[in-house]
Scaffold this motif. Structure first.
Motif, PDB file in Angstrom:
ATOM      1  N   LYS A   1       0.832  -1.208   0.000  1.00 38.79           N
ATOM      2  CA  LYS A   1       0.000   0.000   0.000  1.00 38.79           C
ATOM      3  C   LYS A   1       0.870   1.263   0.000  1.00 38.79           C
ATOM      4  O   LYS A   1       0.529   2.260  -0.646  1.00 38.79           O
ATOM      5  N   LEU A   2       1.992   1.222   0.716  1.00 36.11           N
ATOM      6  CA  LEU A   2       2.899   2.374   0.741  1.00 36.11           C
ATOM      7  C   LEU A   2       3.479   2.625  -0.645  1.00 36.11           C
ATOM      8  O   LEU A   2       3.499   3.772  -1.125  1.00 36.11           O
ATOM      9  N   ILE A   3       3.950   1.578  -1.300  1.00 41.75           N
ATOM     10  CA  ILE A   3       4.512   1.734  -2.650  1.00 41.75           C
ATOM     11  C   ILE A   3       3.432   2.232  -3.617  1.00 41.75           C
ATOM     12  O   ILE A   3       3.696   3.088  -4.476  1.00 41.75           O
ATOM     13  N   ALA A   4       2.215   1.719  -3.466  1.00 44.45           N
ATOM     14  CA  ALA A   4       1.117   2.172  -4.330  1.00 44.45           C
ATOM     15  C   ALA A   4       0.848   3.661  -4.133  1.00 44.45           C
ATOM     16  O   ALA A   4       0.572   4.393  -5.096  1.00 44.45           O
ATOM     17  N   ALA A   5       0.914   4.136  -2.887  1.00 44.82           N
ATOM     18  CA  ALA A   5       0.703   5.561  -2.614  1.00 44.82           C
ATOM     19  C   ALA A   5       1.799   6.403  -3.257  1.00 44.82           C
ATOM     20  O   ALA A   5       1.532   7.487  -3.805  1.00 44.82           O
ATOM     21  N   MET A   6       3.033   5.918  -3.214  1.00 46.38           N
ATOM     22  CA  MET A   6       4.133   6.640  -3.862  1.00 46.38           C
ATOM     23  C   MET A   6       3.900   6.747  -5.362  1.00 46.38           C
ATOM     24  O   MET A   6       4.095   7.804  -5.972  1.00 46.38           O
ATOM     25  N   ARG A   7       3.476   5.633  -5.966  1.00 45.56           N
ATOM     26  CA  ARG A   7       3.215   5.653  -7.409  1.00 45.56           C
ATOM     27  C   ARG A   7       2.043   6.576  -7.748  1.00 45.56           C
ATOM     28  O   ARG A   7       2.048   7.235  -8.797  1.00 45.56           O
ATOM     29  N   ALA A   8       1.060   6.641  -6.863  1.00 44.66           N
ATOM     30  CA  ALA A   8      -0.081   7.534  -7.103  1.00 44.66           C
ATOM     31  C   ALA A   8       0.352   8.996  -7.121  1.00 44.66           C
ATOM     32  O   ALA A   8      -0.282   9.832  -7.771  1.00 44.66           O
ATOM     33  N   HIS A   9       1.436   9.306  -6.409  1.00 42.51           N
ATOM     34  CA  HIS A   9       1.985  10.666  -6.423  1.00 42.51           C
ATOM     35  C   HIS A   9       2.919  10.892  -7.602  1.00 42.51           C
ATOM     36  O   HIS A   9       3.489  11.978  -7.732  1.00 42.51           O
ATOM     37  N   GLY A  10       3.083   9.883  -8.449  1.00 43.02           N
ATOM     38  CA  GLY A  10       3.905  10.034  -9.640  1.00 43.02           C
ATOM     39  C   GLY A  10       5.374   9.720  -9.451  1.00 43.02           C
ATOM     40  O   GLY A  10       6.193   9.997 -10.339  1.00 43.02           O
ATOM     41  N   ILE A  11       5.752   9.127  -8.312  1.00 40.94           N
ATOM     42  CA  ILE A  11       7.157   8.788  -8.092  1.00 40.94           C
ATOM     43  C   ILE A  11       7.516   7.594  -8.976  1.00 40.94           C
ATOM     44  O   ILE A  11       6.937   6.513  -8.835  1.00 40.94           O
ATOM     45  N   PRO A  12       8.477   7.753  -9.881  1.00 45.04           N
ATOM     46  CA  PRO A  12       8.821   6.639 -10.789  1.00 45.04           C
ATOM     47  C   PRO A  12       9.616   5.548 -10.082  1.00 45.04           C
ATOM     48  O   PRO A  12      10.276   5.783  -9.064  1.00 45.04           O
ATOM     49  N   ASP A  13       9.554   4.346 -10.622  1.00 43.30           N
ATOM     50  CA  ASP A  13      10.238   3.181 -10.053  1.00 43.30           C
ATOM     51  C   ASP A  13      11.702   3.136 -10.487  1.00 43.30           C
ATOM     52  O   ASP A  13      12.165   2.167 -11.090  1.00 43.30           O
ATOM     53  N   VAL A  14      12.443   4.188 -10.186  1.00 40.11           N
ATOM     54  CA  VAL A  14      13.853   4.262 -10.576  1.00 40.11           C
ATOM     55  C   VAL A  14      14.673   4.795  -9.407  1.00 40.11           C
ATOM     56  O   VAL A  14      14.147   5.442  -8.501  1.00 40.11           O
ATOM     57  N   TRP A  15      15.994   4.523  -9.450  1.00 41.58           N
ATOM     58  CA  TRP A  15      16.959   5.054  -8.490  1.00 41.58           C
ATOM     59  C   TRP A  15      17.924   5.942  -9.272  1.00 41.58           C
ATOM     60  O   TRP A  15      18.886   5.444  -9.869  1.00 41.58           O
ATOM     61  N   PRO A  16      17.705   7.260  -9.311  1.00 48.19           N
ATOM     62  CA  PRO A  16      18.499   8.138 -10.178  1.00 48.19           C
ATOM     63  C   PRO A  16      20.001   8.109  -9.906  1.00 48.19           C
ATOM     64  O   PRO A  16      20.802   8.345 -10.818  1.00 48.19           O
ATOM     65  N   VAL A  17      20.412   7.835  -8.665  1.00 46.19           N
ATOM     66  CA  VAL A  17      21.837   7.805  -8.343  1.00 46.19           C
ATOM     67  C   VAL A  17      22.359   6.368  -8.295  1.00 46.19           C
ATOM     68  O   VAL A  17      23.501   6.112  -7.950  1.00 46.19           O
ATOM     69  N   GLY A  18      21.521   5.413  -8.647  1.00 48.46           N
ATOM     70  CA  GLY A  18      21.908   4.019  -8.590  1.00 48.46           C
ATOM     71  C   GLY A  18      21.572   3.389  -7.248  1.00 48.46           C
ATOM     72  O   GLY A  18      20.913   4.002  -6.404  1.00 48.46           O
ATOM     73  N   LYS A  19      22.008   2.161  -7.042  1.00 50.44           N
ATOM     74  CA  LYS A  19      21.708   1.444  -5.805  1.00 50.44           C
ATOM     75  C   LYS A  19      22.372   2.134  -4.622  1.00 50.44           C
ATOM     76  O   LYS A  19      23.495   2.637  -4.731  1.00 50.44           O
ATOM     77  N   PRO A  20      21.718   2.157  -3.462  1.00 52.98           N
ATOM     78  CA  PRO A  20      22.346   2.746  -2.272  1.00 52.98           C
ATOM     79  C   PRO A  20      23.622   1.993  -1.912  1.00 52.98           C
ATOM     80  O   PRO A  20      23.711   0.769  -2.097  1.00 52.98           O
ATOM     81  N   PRO A  21      24.640   2.678  -1.418  1.00 58.03           N
ATOM     82  CA  PRO A  21      25.929   2.044  -1.118  1.00 58.03           C
ATOM     83  C   PRO A  21      25.829   1.046   0.028  1.00 58.03           C
ATOM     84  O   PRO A  21      25.017   1.167   0.935  1.00 58.03           O
ATOM     85  N   ALA A  22      26.736   0.058  -0.004  1.00 55.92           N
ATOM     86  CA  ALA A  22      26.711  -1.031   0.968  1.00 55.92           C
ATOM     87  C   ALA A  22      27.539  -0.747   2.206  1.00 55.92           C
ATOM     88  O   ALA A  22      27.430  -1.461   3.207  1.00 55.92           O
ATOM     89  N   THR A  23      28.377   0.300   2.173  1.00 57.93           N
ATOM     90  CA  THR A  23      29.228   0.627   3.318  1.00 57.93           C
ATOM     91  C   THR A  23      29.285   2.137   3.507  1.00 57.93           C
ATOM     92  O   THR A  23      28.986   2.908   2.585  1.00 57.93           O
ATOM     93  N   ALA A  24      29.706   2.550   4.701  1.00 58.30           N
ATOM     94  CA  ALA A  24      29.832   3.978   4.975  1.00 58.30           C
ATOM     95  C   ALA A  24      30.903   4.616   4.100  1.00 58.30           C
ATOM     96  O   ALA A  24      30.742   5.738   3.613  1.00 58.30           O
ATOM     97  N   SER A  25      31.990   3.898   3.874  1.00 60.22           N
ATOM     98  CA  SER A  25      33.084   4.454   3.074  1.00 60.22           C
ATOM     99  C   SER A  25      32.701   4.654   1.615  1.00 60.22           C
ATOM    100  O   SER A  25      33.288   5.482   0.917  1.00 60.22           O
ATOM    101  N   ALA A  26      31.696   3.900   1.156  1.00 60.54           N
ATOM    102  CA  ALA A  26      31.264   4.017  -0.242  1.00 60.54           C
ATOM    103  C   ALA A  26      30.219   5.115  -0.441  1.00 60.54           C
ATOM    104  O   ALA A  26      29.853   5.415  -1.585  1.00 60.54           O
ATOM    105  N   ALA A  27      29.757   5.692   0.642  1.00 64.49           N
ATOM    106  CA  ALA A  27      28.676   6.678   0.547  1.00 64.49           C
ATOM    107  C   ALA A  27      29.247   8.061   0.260  1.00 64.49           C
ATOM    108  O   ALA A  27      29.284   8.945   1.130  1.00 64.49           O
TER     109      ALA A  27
END
Length: 379
Positions: A219-245
């Motif tokens: 339901k949360l994801i559906a609400a985001m899509r209803a607001h027009g948020i696209p299913d993409v990550w513009p900066v890519g996948k979130p980093p796996a470590t603090a040093s990579a952020a």
């Protein structure tokens, strides 16, 4: 000068507070030592803005609070005091999706942010982790902590229990991001829906997570899509470590809609939510998940005793009043309406007496037992 005494209090799961007096340094040392034991489900978090103050997350949903007696007073100030666009403009431009996800728990007074500074920019979602345990009753204690320190997102989510809560409408800003100089990052885009997920960045919460078994997540994801948020990550996948952020491009944040990690946003220094699975968050809009195994709650959950006071304005009060009238307890000359008034209190007192309550239990202020019996429709 070293702290010698602390005020101690308990914030309960219903947001009421019990003051416990003062404690000495030995007591505080014992509390901290106890929290470090693997066999004890209590976890300490320091206050981010008040030196010496700290909190203890408890698995029963309560939150222990310790504040030095000599600490300067801390008040929750909105870091974005005056919106550059009026609320009406914001809601007009950002009102394509729902303000609330159906059936969520509502925490606090539902007033955390304001209108967007740039409603013409694309909509986006921001994912955080609370750096705390998930499951059990931590949903309530973490919510209390976020309110207490003034760092509420719009949404809090527990991936273990599928519990979903909101601190305010999706159509207004949260305040879980730090401003980047004069830029109010919380107020970027048509909407900027922030989600605090119970969990740790070092152990991505999506591991073993099945959206088909989590109706509130869907339901949360559906609400985001209803607001027009696209299913993409513009900066890519979130980093796996603090040093990579290290990748926080301002130009992409300003111009691209989609999903972001806290670690990917201008002006921030956190690395949460860690390497969450972007095939799950947000997943694919074309998939056909299994239907929910449990129905959405049909009635408003009890919003807490502190909700009902003079000046409160909410559709929940209107729905409550209509139920009181339907039960033959109405004391309204006009209405019911969204503002809490003496007529609401008198009507509710009649309801309490109808249930057999007497004395202080029939004072006109809602309690959980009488509220649950009234069965106020979900708004």
């Amino acid at each position: 000068m070293a702290t010698e005494a602390w005020h101690a209090a308990i914030i309960h799961a219903d947001q009421t507070e019990t003051y416990c007096g003062t404690v000495d340094e030995q007591h505080v040392r014992q509390v901290r030592a106890l929290s470090e034991l693997d066999s004890v489900e209590r976890h300490v978090r320091e206050h981010p803005r008040q030196a010496g103050s700290f909190f203890v997350f408890r698995d029963d949903g309560d939150l222990d609070v310790y504040v030095p007696v000599d600490a300067p007073e801390f008040r929750v100030y909105d870091p974005d005091p005056e919106p550059k666009a009026t609320d009406s403009e914001h809601l007009l431009r950002g009102g394509s999706g729902p303000a609330y996800v159906s059936g969520v728990t509502r925490f606090g007074d539902q007033s955390i942010g304001g209108a967007s500074d740039s409603p013409g920019k694309p909509p986006r979602a921001v994912w955080h982790t609370t750096e705390s345990p998930a499951g059990g009753n931590y949903f309530s204690s973490i919510a209390s902590y976020l309110i207490r320190v003034g760092a509420e997102p719009q949404v809090i989510y527990c991936p273990v229990t599928d519990r979903l809560g909101q601190f305010g409408p999706l159509t207004q800003s949260g305040r879980a991001l730090r401003n980047d100089g004069s830029v109010r990052v919380n107020r970027t885009g048509k909407v900027c829906i922030q989600v605090e997920v119970l969990g740790h960045a070092k152990s991505p919460w999506t591991k073993g997570f099945d959206p088909d078994d989590k109706p509130n997540y869907r339901k949360l994801i559906a609400a985001m899509r209803a607001h027009g948020i696209p299913d993409v990550w513009p900066v890519g996948k979130p980093p796996a470590t603090a040093s990579a952020a290290t990748k926080r491009p301002k130009d992409i944040w300003e111009s691209k809609g989609g999903h972001y990690g806290h670690s990917q946003i201008r002006g921030q220094d956190h690395w949460d939510p860690g390497a969450i699975d972007t095939a799950i968050v947000p997943g694919k809009g074309s998939s056909s998940p299994k239907p929910p195994t449990t129905p959405s709650p049909a009635y408003e959950p009890f919003p807490g005793a502190a909700f009902f006071h003079g000046g409160r304005h909410s559709s929940i009060i209107t729905a409550m009043g209509r139920r009181l009238v339907a039960e033959g307890c109405g004391a309204y000359r006009s209405g019911p309406g969204p503002n809490w008034t003496n007529a609401d209190r008198e009507s509710y007192r009649r309801w309490q007496k109808k249930l057999g309550f007497t004395g202080a239990d029939a004072d006109g202020y809602p309690g959980k037992t009488s509220w649950d019996k009234l069965r106020v429709p979900n708004t």
